[in-house]
Design a protein around this motif. Structure first.
Motif, PDB file in Angstrom:
ATOM      1  N   ALA A 126       0.865  -1.184   0.000  1.00 17.99           N
ATOM      2  CA  ALA A 126       0.000   0.000   0.000  1.00 17.99           C
ATOM      3  C   ALA A 126       0.894   1.225   0.000  1.00 17.99           C
ATOM      4  CB  ALA A 126      -0.921   0.009   1.211  1.00 17.99           C
ATOM      5  N   THR A 127       0.568   2.202  -0.817  1.00 14.84           N
ATOM      6  CA  THR A 127       1.380   3.415  -0.943  1.00 14.84           C
ATOM      7  C   THR A 127       0.546   4.633  -0.590  1.00 14.84           C
ATOM      8  OG1 THR A 127       2.739   2.431  -2.687  1.00 14.84           O
ATOM      9  CG2 THR A 127       2.754   4.832  -2.506  1.00 14.84           C
ATOM     10  N   VAL A 128       1.115   5.498   0.249  1.00 19.89           N
ATOM     11  CA  VAL A 128       0.470   6.760   0.620  1.00 19.89           C
ATOM     12  C   VAL A 128       1.372   7.896   0.160  1.00 19.89           C
ATOM     13  CG1 VAL A 128      -0.374   8.204   2.511  1.00 19.89           C
ATOM     14  CG2 VAL A 128      -0.636   5.718   2.636  1.00 19.89           C
ATOM     15  N   ALA A 129       0.855   8.744  -0.728  1.00 12.81           N
ATOM     16  CA  ALA A 129       1.628   9.873  -1.248  1.00 12.81           C
ATOM     17  C   ALA A 129       1.061  11.171  -0.687  1.00 12.81           C
ATOM     18  CB  ALA A 129       1.579   9.891  -2.769  1.00 12.81           C
ATOM     19  N   TYR A 130       1.897  11.936   0.012  1.00 16.12           N
ATOM     20  CA  TYR A 130       1.476  13.217   0.566  1.00 16.12           C
ATOM     21  C   TYR A 130       1.786  14.345  -0.417  1.00 16.12           C
ATOM     22  CZ  TYR A 130       0.465  11.527   5.289  1.00 16.12           C
ATOM     23  OH  TYR A 130      -0.098  10.901   6.377  1.00 16.12           O
ATOM     24  N   GLY A 131       0.835  15.262  -0.525  1.00 18.71           N
ATOM     25  CA  GLY A 131       1.051  16.462  -1.331  1.00 18.71           C
ATOM     26  C   GLY A 131       0.845  17.687  -0.469  1.00 18.71           C
TER      27      GLY A 131
END
Length: 496
Positions: A126-131
């Protein structure tokens, strides 16, 4: 003849033994002929666990992610960065990421929620990308033309706002309109000289069942009064005849430093913050006098309040048994604790300073380890010695946060303590404590973690005049009340 008979018996026995061996061999082989040979390899049981690899990205170095993983068998784990969870049960897992704020920038996760299926002997990912984007706050006016609104509150889940006016009225704001008839009008019983007036209100934890609420005000004799009332069958009107005085504290000689708040703690007890009795420098010495209820944080049990016995003393109060000491006292050494609040097992108590420093004290709430703390006044003003001739810090609890007035009160003159944000409109600000200053009218916040104060932020709001108080509605959103008679809600700005 006998030998021949013995040989015959022996042959029969051998034949029977041979037949038994053959039968056992066939049984072991499951039937059929042939040589069973040596046993084959044993098939291992299938793996009962797997792994889940979480990858986070997009955050600056040193900034922690905020990820929670939940799954089978009540599994729950919070992560602050990339991590592989090994040997976990097979099944469906939920990965939920929350926004984080650092350096004035709000970092939003994508996706905020996702699922991952962990299979036996395999690794799911699972990948979580913060912007990141700059977070800006704006104030929206929800009520105006009020008379010195000193406090705002609401029962949990109630969409109405209960706003106190200093002369003695409790007004209801409903659907962005102030109802014409006050919820309660005590204007004939309230002293408004100096810093007096109707100062705060707290709903009983069981308000939905018992209809009780408590107010803090000053009466015509300048006494501090904490009094209980009940709502009437009309939910927008209180019963003015239902009053029961809980505390009455004499406050002679001066018309300032009345303190001003009443609130229920997480322990279910009622807390009240009282000023030191007024005058510059605590001339009566109330802050350090355990025989006086002035200059204190008080704690009483009102769960069985009735006429003749309006409260009892909790067994864990620090001065329950001691000659010359008031058992109602929870903490000492306060000058004018105008506002305090509770959050996640902690007490945030702001104290207005004398000439130099404004402070916020943070301690455990409802915990015997925090009982009997002495916040130092009038020996100390913040971390500065006030009475230099006897500036002994032994046994004193110094503030967790303070700021200096600066030249000509450039930084402020009287702190207006607020709340830790726990609403849903600005989730990236969860855990931040908001405060203001009566003289400067700013909106600032900080994060208190592990004994450290971080993320100090000035939100650069447009001037709204003197900020009297913060308020919190039934959904945990925050408000400001001002001397101009306006109530503002704190929210997200459309433009950074």
């Amino acid at each position: 003849m006998l030998l021949g008979r013995a040989q015959m018996i022996l042959r029969v026995a051998v034949a029977m033994l041979t037949a038994m061996v053959i039968a056992l061999s066939l049984s072991a082989c499951g039937g059929g002929g042939g040589n069973p040979g040596s046993p084959g390899p044993v098939t291992p049981p299938p793996a009962a666990t797997g792994s889940l690899a979480i990858t986070t990205g997009g955050l600056p170095a040193g900034v922690d992610a905020s990820v929670r993983v939940t799954g089978p068998n009540n599994f729950q784990q919070d992560l602050t960065g990339s991590q592989t969870l090994s040997s976990i049960a097979v099944g469906s897992y939920s990965v939920t990421a929350a926004p984080v704020t650092a350096g004035g920038v709000s970092y939003t996760p994508a996706p905020a929620t996702q699922s991952a299926i962990v299979s036996a002997g395999a690794t799911a990912t699972a990948t979580v990308a913060y912007g990141g984007a700059a977070l800006s706050i704006a104030l929206s006016e929800v009520a105006s033309n009020l008379v010195n609104p000193t406090w705002l509150t609401a029962p949990p889940g109630d969409p109405r706002l209960f706003v106190l006016e200093r002369p003695g009225r409790i007004r209801i704001v409903q659907n962005n309109s102030v109802l014409a008839i006050p919820f309660l009008d005590l204007s004939g019983r309230v002293f408004t000289g100096g810093e007096g007036g109707l100062l705060s209100m707290a709903f009983d934890p069981a308000f939905a069942r018992n209809g009780y609420f408590y107010i803090y005000y000053t009466d015509p004799q300048q006494d501090i009064v904490v009094e209980r009332f009940s709502a009437s069958p009309n939910p927008n009107l209180a019963d003015p005849t239902s009053n029961l005085v809980i505390l009455r504290i004499p406050h002679p000689n001066f018309v300032n430093h009345f303190g001003g708040q009443v609130a229920f703690g997480p322990d279910g007890f009622l807390y009240a913050s009282t000023g030191d009795g007024g005058g510059a420098g605590d001339p009566q010495g109330n802050g350090q006098n355990l025989g006086s209820l002035l200059g204190k944080l008080l704690r009483v049990d009102v769960s069985a309040a009735r006429a003749g016995q309006p409260y009892t003393i909790p067994a864990s109060n620090p001065y329950l048994n001691g000659p010359g000491r008031r058992a109602e006292i929870w903490a000492t050494g306060l000058r004018n604790p105008w506002r305090f609040s509770f959050d996640n097992g902690q007490l945030y108590l702001s104290d207005v300073g004398q000439d130099r420093r404004e402070e916020v004290n943070i301690s455990a709430a409802g915990n015997t380890g925090a009982a009997g703390l002495n916040y130092g006044w009038n020996t100390m003003e913040g971390t500065l010695c006030y009475n230099a001739a006897s500036c002994d810090r032994t046994g004193l609890t110094l503030p967790a946060f303070e700021y200096d007035h600066g030249s000509n009160d450039a930084n402020g003159c009287a702190i207006t303590g607020g709340f830790v944000y726990r609403g849903s409109a600005l989730p990236e600000l969860a855990g931040r404590y908001f405060y203001s200053d009566y003289c400067r009218g700013f909106l600032k916040s900080f994060l208190a973690t592990g004994g450290n104060i971080t993320e100090q932020r000035d939100w650069n709001i447009a001037s709204i005049g003197n900020v009297i108080s913060f308020g919190q509605d039934g959904a945990g959103e925050l408000y400001l009340t001002t001397a101009r008679g306006s109530v503002y809600k704190i929210g997200r700005s459309a433009a950074p």
